[in-house]
Design an enzyme around this catalytic site. Structure first.
Site, PDB file in Angstrom:
ATOM      1  N   SER A   1       0.830  -1.205   0.000  1.00  0.00           N
ATOM      2  CA  SER A   1       0.000   0.000   0.000  1.00  0.00           C
ATOM      3  C   SER A   1       0.865   1.255   0.000  1.00  0.00           C
ATOM      4  O   SER A   1       1.967   1.266   0.553  1.00  0.00           O
ATOM      5  CB  SER A   1      -0.893  -0.001   1.257  1.00  0.00           C
ATOM      6  OG  SER A   1      -1.499   1.251   1.446  1.00  0.00           O
TER       7      SER A   1
ATOM      8  N   TYR B   1      -1.851  -0.398  10.705  1.00  0.00           N
ATOM      9  CA  TYR B   1      -2.102  -0.964   9.362  1.00  0.00           C
ATOM     10  C   TYR B   1      -0.912  -0.637   8.444  1.00  0.00           C
ATOM     11  O   TYR B   1      -0.332  -1.534   7.834  1.00  0.00           O
ATOM     12  CB  TYR B   1      -3.394  -0.397   8.762  1.00  0.00           C
ATOM     13  CG  TYR B   1      -3.494  -0.670   7.285  1.00  0.00           C
ATOM     14  CD1 TYR B   1      -3.191   0.316   6.346  1.00  0.00           C
ATOM     15  CD2 TYR B   1      -3.828  -1.934   6.812  1.00  0.00           C
ATOM     16  CE1 TYR B   1      -3.242   0.059   4.987  1.00  0.00           C
ATOM     17  CE2 TYR B   1      -3.873  -2.204   5.450  1.00  0.00           C
ATOM     18  CZ  TYR B   1      -3.573  -1.202   4.551  1.00  0.00           C
ATOM     19  OH  TYR B   1      -3.611  -1.466   3.200  1.00  0.00           O
TER      20      TYR B   1
ATOM     21  N   LYS C   1       2.121  -3.189   6.784  1.00  0.00           N
ATOM     22  CA  LYS C   1       2.505  -3.322   5.369  1.00  0.00           C
ATOM     23  C   LYS C   1       4.013  -3.117   5.214  1.00  0.00           C
ATOM     24  O   LYS C   1       4.672  -3.782   4.423  1.00  0.00           O
ATOM     25  CB  LYS C   1       1.728  -2.317   4.511  1.00  0.00           C
ATOM     26  CG  LYS C   1       0.265  -2.658   4.340  1.00  0.00           C
ATOM     27  CD  LYS C   1       0.066  -4.000   3.623  1.00  0.00           C
ATOM     28  CE  LYS C   1      -1.383  -4.375   3.477  1.00  0.00           C
ATOM     29  NZ  LYS C   1      -1.560  -5.710   2.859  1.00  0.00           N
TER      30      LYS C   1
ATOM     31  N   TYR D   1      -0.467  -0.321  -3.749  1.00  0.00           N
ATOM     32  CA  TYR D   1      -1.722   0.235  -4.263  1.00  0.00           C
ATOM     33  C   TYR D   1      -1.861   1.669  -3.793  1.00  0.00           C
ATOM     34  O   TYR D   1      -1.530   1.979  -2.642  1.00  0.00           O
ATOM     35  CB  TYR D   1      -2.930  -0.497  -3.681  1.00  0.00           C
ATOM     36  CG  TYR D   1      -2.997  -1.979  -3.826  1.00  0.00           C
ATOM     37  CD1 TYR D   1      -3.891  -2.693  -3.030  1.00  0.00           C
ATOM     38  CD2 TYR D   1      -2.224  -2.688  -4.719  1.00  0.00           C
ATOM     39  CE1 TYR D   1      -3.990  -4.087  -3.127  1.00  0.00           C
ATOM     40  CE2 TYR D   1      -2.319  -4.060  -4.829  1.00  0.00           C
ATOM     41  CZ  TYR D   1      -3.197  -4.750  -4.029  1.00  0.00           C
ATOM     42  OH  TYR D   1      -3.311  -6.117  -4.139  1.00  0.00           O
TER      43      TYR D   1
HETATM   44  C1  WQD Z   1      -9.477   9.351   1.088  1.00  0.00           C
HETATM   45  C2  WQD Z   1      -9.628  10.839   1.352  1.00  0.00           C
HETATM   46  C3  WQD Z   1      -9.976  11.371   3.668  1.00  0.00           C
HETATM   47  C4  WQD Z   1     -13.898   9.557   4.105  1.00  0.00           C
HETATM   48  C5  WQD Z   1      -7.016   4.218   2.841  1.00  0.00           C
HETATM   49  C6  WQD Z   1      -5.935   3.337   3.344  1.00  0.00           C
HETATM   50  C7  WQD Z   1      -5.070   2.881   2.185  1.00  0.00           C
HETATM   51  C8  WQD Z   1      -5.923   2.218   1.165  1.00  0.00           C
HETATM   52  C9  WQD Z   1      -6.998   3.185   0.697  1.00  0.00           C
HETATM   53  C10 WQD Z   1      -5.894  -0.172   1.501  1.00  0.00           C
HETATM   54  C11 WQD Z   1      -8.892  11.282   2.608  1.00  0.00           C
HETATM   55  C12 WQD Z   1     -11.192  11.763   2.831  1.00  0.00           C
HETATM   56  C13 WQD Z   1     -12.687   9.983   3.592  1.00  0.00           C
HETATM   57  C14 WQD Z   1     -14.891  10.504   4.438  1.00  0.00           C
HETATM   58  C15 WQD Z   1     -13.423  12.265   3.728  1.00  0.00           C
HETATM   59  N1  WQD Z   1      -6.490   1.038   1.703  1.00  0.00           N
HETATM   60  N2  WQD Z   1     -12.463  11.305   3.402  1.00  0.00           N
HETATM   61  N3  WQD Z   1     -14.619  11.834   4.230  1.00  0.00           N
HETATM   62  O1  WQD Z   1      -7.281   7.082   3.956  1.00  0.00           O
HETATM   63  O2  WQD Z   1      -6.412   7.701   1.605  1.00  0.00           O
HETATM   64  O3  WQD Z   1      -6.431   5.350   2.308  1.00  0.00           O
HETATM   65  O4  WQD Z   1      -7.760   3.561   1.838  1.00  0.00           O
HETATM   66  O5  WQD Z   1      -4.948  -0.446   0.872  1.00  0.00           O
HETATM   67  O6  WQD Z   1      -4.107   1.987   2.689  1.00  0.00           O
HETATM   68  O7  WQD Z   1      -5.141   4.084   4.240  1.00  0.00           O
HETATM   69  O8  WQD Z   1      -8.591   6.481   1.857  1.00  0.00           O
HETATM   70  O9  WQD Z   1     -10.937   6.698   1.206  1.00  0.00           O
HETATM   71  O10 WQD Z   1     -10.370   6.680   3.687  1.00  0.00           O
HETATM   72  O11 WQD Z   1      -9.799   8.683   2.298  1.00  0.00           O
HETATM   73  O12 WQD Z   1     -13.188  13.480   3.569  1.00  0.00           O
HETATM   74  O13 WQD Z   1     -16.020  10.190   4.929  1.00  0.00           O
HETATM   75  O14 WQD Z   1     -11.002  11.130   1.590  1.00  0.00           O
HETATM   76  O15 WQD Z   1      -9.705  12.360   4.646  1.00  0.00           O
HETATM   77  O16 WQD Z   1      -8.383  12.578   2.370  1.00  0.00           O
HETATM   78  P1  WQD Z   1      -7.145   6.768   2.500  1.00  0.00           P
HETATM   79  P2  WQD Z   1     -10.008   7.074   2.294  1.00  0.00           P
END
Ligand code: WQD
Length: 353
Positions: free
Chosen positions: A127, A152, A156, A179
């Site tokens: 990741s 998490y 990784k 990813y």
């Molecule tokens: C994306 C953006 C949030 C929810 C995670 C894991 C990563 C991978 C992908 C596995 C951020 C914002 C989110 C919400 C928001 N997983 N957000 N309101 O945290 O980049 O990555 O998922 O491999 O390892 O860490 O993804 O989709 O949670 O957030 O504003 O209700 O959307 O702050 O900027 P993230 P995410």
């Protein structure tokens, strides 16, 4: 005889999409999953999409005896794609030992069996979280690990280190795919992301809000140092990510690896902000999305997107699908979820938030 490929976590979000891509690329998937975060209904859907049966066994990687017996019963496994892991950043902060058990000790158990059964190689689901908050963008594979923001992310990093060490002395080779943010769903609308309970990831929260299952999307922070103040990520269509696994497997089974351990960024190379995703969703699906600006989410980084040069030159792989495709297929999947009684052990719980 099609090469038999063990797919751990093969009924999960990325695993299920990769099973379709493997079957369509001349491989024979052997699916295992403990169903802790998926459902047997996904297997039915995969067989409908591919119009053929798949071999599936409900097994937990931490069940040493069951895993040993699996390799005895399938002595001709030619490769492993290892998806099975826990992946919720927030949950990992609350339950670190669960994450180290599922993401680290289970990996060691699997690798011992890969080694003793002379399986040629493994493709590892890593990741972009291993980079932490990079100082230089886009990130390249040669950049060192950053300060992981959660158990998490650390699991990784530890997983990659274990694979680097083990593949340097064992006969098997490894390709780690880092990813970025996988979103979207298969064109059929029959498989997609199935978050348990309240989604932590952005896109399932967007689609559930648009479907009226959530009151409002909270945008976590608009005071970042970005053009519109909201955080930037490299979103990639899950089918492009699936294709990257086949490209890596081809390279591994054709003996083309130039070292026992190779790493590739799997992203699009383009970053989009939260507000840009909301705008894209509105534009593509013509559905207003109620949202409000909220405080930053602890552990979030400000901005990350991939340098994809190495994957395009060495794997001959590039992401093909657009943000439009990602948001269109994500919404199509949500609509199908709503229209059908998707009976599953992980029936989405739409509590009233
Ligand atoms: C994306 C953006 C949030 C929810 C995670 C894991 C990563 C991978 C992908 C596995 C951020 C914002 C989110 C919400 C928001 N997983 N957000 N309101 O945290 O980049 O990555 O998922 O491999 O390892 O860490 O993804 O989709 O949670 O957030 O504003 O209700 O959307 O702050 O900027 P993230 P995410």
């Amino acid at each position: 005889m099609k090469p038999l490929i063990l797919v751990t976590g093969g009924l999960g979000y990325i695993g299920s999409h990769t099973v379709i891509e493997l079957a369509q690329s001349g491989y024979e998937p052997l699916i295992i999953d403990n169903l802790s975060n998926s459902s047997l209904r996904v297997l039915d859907r995969l067989e409908t999409i591919a119009d053929r049966p798949f071999t599936f066994e409900k097994i937990d990687l931490n069940d040493h005896a069951a895993m040993k017996h699996l390799f005895q019963r399938y002595p001709n496994i030619r490769g492993v794609i290892h998806f099975a892991a826990s992946k919720a950043v927030g949950e990992s902060i609350e339950k670190p030992l669960l994450y180290y058990r599922n993401n680290v000790s289970a990996l060691v158990n699997l690798l011992e069996l890969v080694e003793t059964n002379s399986v040629p190689g493994i493709i590892f689901s890593s990741s972009c979280t291993v980079y932490g908050q990079p100082n230089i963008l886009p990130v390249t594979e040669s950049m060192p690990f950053g300060k992981a923001s959660s158990p998490y992310g650390r699991s990784k990093q530890i997983g990659e280190q274990i694979l680097m060490d083990a593949s340097s002395t064992s006969a098997f080779t490894c390709i780690a795919l880092r990813y970025f943010n996988p979103i979207g769903a298969h064109e059929s609308g029959l498989i997609g992301e199935l978050p348990n309970g309240v989604p932590s990831n952005l896109v399932p929260f967007i689609t559930q809000t648009a479907a009226g299952l959530r009151d409002k999307l909270r945008v976590f922070g608009n005071d970042y140092n970005t053009p519109d103040g909201t955080a930037i990520r490299d979103y990639i269509h899950v089918m492009d990510l699936a294709a990257a696994h086949v490209a890596a497997l081809n390279r591994q089974l054709q003996g083309k690896q130039t070292s026992n351990y190779e790493i590739f960024n799997i992203g699009t190379g383009q970053g989009f902000s939260v507000l840009e995703l909301i705008e894209a969703f509105d534009r593509v699906n013509n559905r207003p999305l109620p949202f409000k600006i909220a405080d930053r989410r602890p552990g979030d980084i400000e901005k990350i997107f991939a340098d994809t040069t190495k994957a395009s030159q060495v794997l001959q792989w590039r992401a093909k699908r657009s943000l439009h495709d990602m948001m269109r297929t994500a919404w199509q999947w949500q609509e199908n979820l709503m229209n059908e009684s998707f009976t599953s052990t992980t029936q989405p719980q739409y509590d009233n938030r």
